[in-house]
Design a protein around this motif. Structure first.
Motif, PDB file in Angstrom:
ATOM      1  N   GLN A  36       2.582   0.418 -21.282  1.00  0.00           N
ATOM      2  CA  GLN A  36       2.809   0.830 -19.894  1.00  0.00           C
ATOM      3  C   GLN A  36       2.191   2.203 -19.614  1.00  0.00           C
ATOM      4  O   GLN A  36       1.651   2.448 -18.538  1.00  0.00           O
ATOM      5  CB  GLN A  36       4.310   0.852 -19.614  1.00  0.00           C
ATOM      6  CG  GLN A  36       4.661   1.075 -18.161  1.00  0.00           C
ATOM      7  CD  GLN A  36       6.162   1.049 -17.938  1.00  0.00           C
ATOM      8  OE1 GLN A  36       6.933   0.807 -18.858  1.00  0.00           O
ATOM      9  NE2 GLN A  36       6.571   1.303 -16.721  1.00  0.00           N
ATOM     10  N   ALA A  41       1.428   1.384 -13.530  1.00  0.00           N
ATOM     11  CA  ALA A  41       1.370   0.417 -12.438  1.00  0.00           C
ATOM     12  C   ALA A  41       0.410   0.878 -11.347  1.00  0.00           C
ATOM     13  O   ALA A  41       0.355   2.064 -11.006  1.00  0.00           O
ATOM     14  CB  ALA A  41       2.761   0.203 -11.857  1.00  0.00           C
ATOM     15  N   LEU A  42      -0.352  -0.069 -10.840  1.00  0.00           N
ATOM     16  CA  LEU A  42      -1.307   0.222  -9.775  1.00  0.00           C
ATOM     17  C   LEU A  42      -0.650   0.123  -8.405  1.00  0.00           C
ATOM     18  O   LEU A  42       0.334  -0.583  -8.208  1.00  0.00           O
ATOM     19  CB  LEU A  42      -2.467  -0.775  -9.827  1.00  0.00           C
ATOM     20  CG  LEU A  42      -3.408  -0.672 -11.028  1.00  0.00           C
ATOM     21  CD1 LEU A  42      -4.268  -1.918 -11.125  1.00  0.00           C
ATOM     22  CD2 LEU A  42      -4.279   0.567 -10.921  1.00  0.00           C
ATOM     23  N   THR A  84       1.815  -4.412  -8.288  1.00  0.00           N
ATOM     24  CA  THR A  84       2.814  -4.157  -9.327  1.00  0.00           C
ATOM     25  C   THR A  84       2.949  -5.359 -10.244  1.00  0.00           C
ATOM     26  O   THR A  84       3.055  -5.223 -11.464  1.00  0.00           O
ATOM     27  CB  THR A  84       4.176  -3.826  -8.691  1.00  0.00           C
ATOM     28  OG1 THR A  84       4.025  -2.744  -7.776  1.00  0.00           O
ATOM     29  CG2 THR A  84       5.195  -3.437  -9.749  1.00  0.00           C
ATOM     30  N   SER A  87       0.092  -5.505 -12.576  1.00  0.00           N
ATOM     31  CA  SER A  87       0.260  -4.468 -13.606  1.00  0.00           C
ATOM     32  C   SER A  87       1.197  -4.956 -14.706  1.00  0.00           C
ATOM     33  O   SER A  87       0.907  -4.814 -15.898  1.00  0.00           O
ATOM     34  CB  SER A  87       0.811  -3.187 -12.977  1.00  0.00           C
ATOM     35  OG  SER A  87      -0.075  -2.659 -12.010  1.00  0.00           O
ATOM     36  N   ARG A  90      -0.222  -7.171 -17.291  1.00  0.00           N
ATOM     37  CA  ARG A  90      -1.167  -6.595 -18.260  1.00  0.00           C
ATOM     38  C   ARG A  90      -0.464  -5.934 -19.443  1.00  0.00           C
ATOM     39  O   ARG A  90      -1.101  -5.628 -20.447  1.00  0.00           O
ATOM     40  CB  ARG A  90      -2.060  -5.554 -17.562  1.00  0.00           C
ATOM     41  CG  ARG A  90      -3.177  -6.146 -16.739  1.00  0.00           C
ATOM     42  CD  ARG A  90      -4.137  -5.070 -16.260  1.00  0.00           C
ATOM     43  NE  ARG A  90      -3.527  -4.217 -15.259  1.00  0.00           N
ATOM     44  CZ  ARG A  90      -3.539  -4.470 -13.943  1.00  0.00           C
ATOM     45  NH1 ARG A  90      -4.129  -5.561 -13.498  1.00  0.00           N
ATOM     46  NH2 ARG A  90      -2.967  -3.656 -13.089  1.00  0.00           N
ATOM     47  N   TRP A  91       0.834  -5.680 -19.320  1.00  0.00           N
ATOM     48  CA  TRP A  91       1.545  -4.973 -20.371  1.00  0.00           C
ATOM     49  C   TRP A  91       1.964  -5.912 -21.506  1.00  0.00           C
ATOM     50  O   TRP A  91       1.988  -7.122 -21.363  1.00  0.00           O
ATOM     51  CB  TRP A  91       2.788  -4.293 -19.781  1.00  0.00           C
ATOM     52  CG  TRP A  91       2.449  -3.255 -18.757  1.00  0.00           C
ATOM     53  CD1 TRP A  91       1.299  -2.510 -18.683  1.00  0.00           C
ATOM     54  CD2 TRP A  91       3.248  -2.862 -17.636  1.00  0.00           C
ATOM     55  NE1 TRP A  91       1.340  -1.673 -17.595  1.00  0.00           N
ATOM     56  CE2 TRP A  91       2.509  -1.854 -16.937  1.00  0.00           C
ATOM     57  CE3 TRP A  91       4.497  -3.226 -17.157  1.00  0.00           C
ATOM     58  CZ2 TRP A  91       3.007  -1.240 -15.786  1.00  0.00           C
ATOM     59  CZ3 TRP A  91       4.988  -2.616 -16.014  1.00  0.00           C
ATOM     60  CH2 TRP A  91       4.255  -1.630 -15.336  1.00  0.00           C
ATOM     61  N   GLY A 144      -9.255  -1.421 -10.469  1.00  0.00           N
ATOM     62  CA  GLY A 144      -8.162  -0.488 -10.680  1.00  0.00           C
ATOM     63  C   GLY A 144      -8.709   0.855 -11.135  1.00  0.00           C
ATOM     64  O   GLY A 144      -9.392   0.943 -12.156  1.00  0.00           O
ATOM     65  N   TYR A 146      -7.833   4.913 -11.995  1.00  0.00           N
ATOM     66  CA  TYR A 146      -6.787   5.875 -12.312  1.00  0.00           C
ATOM     67  C   TYR A 146      -7.347   7.278 -12.089  1.00  0.00           C
ATOM     68  O   TYR A 146      -8.194   7.746 -12.860  1.00  0.00           O
ATOM     69  CB  TYR A 146      -6.314   5.693 -13.753  1.00  0.00           C
ATOM     70  CG  TYR A 146      -5.557   4.403 -13.953  1.00  0.00           C
ATOM     71  CD1 TYR A 146      -4.176   4.359 -13.776  1.00  0.00           C
ATOM     72  CD2 TYR A 146      -6.224   3.231 -14.281  1.00  0.00           C
ATOM     73  CE1 TYR A 146      -3.480   3.169 -13.940  1.00  0.00           C
ATOM     74  CE2 TYR A 146      -5.525   2.038 -14.441  1.00  0.00           C
ATOM     75  CZ  TYR A 146      -4.154   2.017 -14.272  1.00  0.00           C
ATOM     76  OH  TYR A 146      -3.463   0.840 -14.421  1.00  0.00           O
ATOM     77  N   ALA A 160      -8.777  -5.139 -12.065  1.00  0.00           N
ATOM     78  CA  ALA A 160      -7.404  -5.569 -11.824  1.00  0.00           C
ATOM     79  C   ALA A 160      -7.335  -7.054 -11.528  1.00  0.00           C
ATOM     80  O   ALA A 160      -6.376  -7.729 -11.900  1.00  0.00           O
ATOM     81  CB  ALA A 160      -6.801  -4.769 -10.669  1.00  0.00           C
ATOM     82  N   GLU A 195      -5.647   0.157  -6.587  1.00  0.00           N
ATOM     83  CA  GLU A 195      -6.464  -1.043  -6.500  1.00  0.00           C
ATOM     84  C   GLU A 195      -7.389  -0.918  -5.295  1.00  0.00           C
ATOM     85  O   GLU A 195      -6.934  -0.697  -4.169  1.00  0.00           O
ATOM     86  CB  GLU A 195      -5.592  -2.294  -6.335  1.00  0.00           C
ATOM     87  CG  GLU A 195      -5.070  -2.849  -7.636  1.00  0.00           C
ATOM     88  CD  GLU A 195      -4.401  -4.216  -7.439  1.00  0.00           C
ATOM     89  OE1 GLU A 195      -4.306  -4.681  -6.288  1.00  0.00           O
ATOM     90  OE2 GLU A 195      -3.983  -4.805  -8.447  1.00  0.00           O
TER      91      GLU A 195
END
Length: 203
Positions: A36, A41-42, A84, A87, A90-91, A144, A146, A160, A195
């Motif tokens: 995480q 979270a995007l 969300t 996201s 993906r974890w 996505g 960051y 994403a 995103e």
């Protein structure tokens, strides 16, 4: 009376078979913190690019398989639920046993402090790959990004959601590497990713 007694064990057995068994509780699972933290979270397109997300809490429920991979996710309370959910998918997760289970928790979504620099983005649009153009390939890529607080390119870029075309996805990422953000002084390491939709249309 004797005939009823003779058939009583059979009747009891039939009744037991017809009575539904109590549902077994799924094992408890937890999101792997390092997973995480690596990909927070995007924030989705609902806030891009004009508004910024305020801090809020999100309820997550993720079905996890035996390998710790998410199978499906549901979100409640998010201002950009689809982002969300992607996201959470993906974890990685850890469960109490080796059969998978359910991860349920409240995720704190921090406030945004960065906005896409639309001038820089406008000067660096994605280029339609010639081979995709000739083939008539269209699609939308969700990139996505960051942000980092120095106003330079994103510290991390992911796909994403793919367009379904590797060529279009790569073209979107190439463009995104040239984009930058405007961030205020309150930015922290937990700054949500954003995103950004990239559309490839022939018309």
């Amino acid at each position: 009376m004797m005939q009823l007694l003779r058939h009583a064990p059979v009747a009891a057995l039939l009744l037991a078979c017809l009575t539904p068994l109590p549902a077994m509780a799924a094992a408890q699972c937890h999101v792997a913190p390092e997973s995480q933290q690596a990909l927070p979270a995007l924030v989705g397109r609902t806030t891009y690019p004009h508004a910024v997300q305020q801090a809020h809490d999100v309820s997550l429920r993720v079905v996890v398989d035996a390998q710790g991979n998410p199978v499906e996710a549901s979100v409640d309370g998010s201002t950009s639920a689809d982002a969300t959910r992607r996201s959470a998918m993906r974890w990685k997760y850890r469960c109490d046993d080796d059969k998978g289970g359910i991860a349920e928790w409240v995720l704190h979504q921090p406030a945004q402090h960065c906005k896409m620099n639309l001038t820089v983005k406008g000067f660096n649009p994605p280029r339609y790959p010639p081979e995709a153009f000739k083939a008539g390939t269209e699609g939308e890529v969700l990139i996505g990004l960051y942000p980092q607080g120095d106003g330079l390119v994103a510290r991390h870029i992911i796909i994403a959601q793919s367009s379904g075309s590797t060529v279009l996805d790569e073209a979107a990422v190439t463009a995104a590497r040239r984009w930058s953000f405007d961030c205020d002084a309150g930015m922290e390491d937990a700054e949500p990713g954003q995103e950004v939709p990239v559309n490839f249309r022939l018309n």
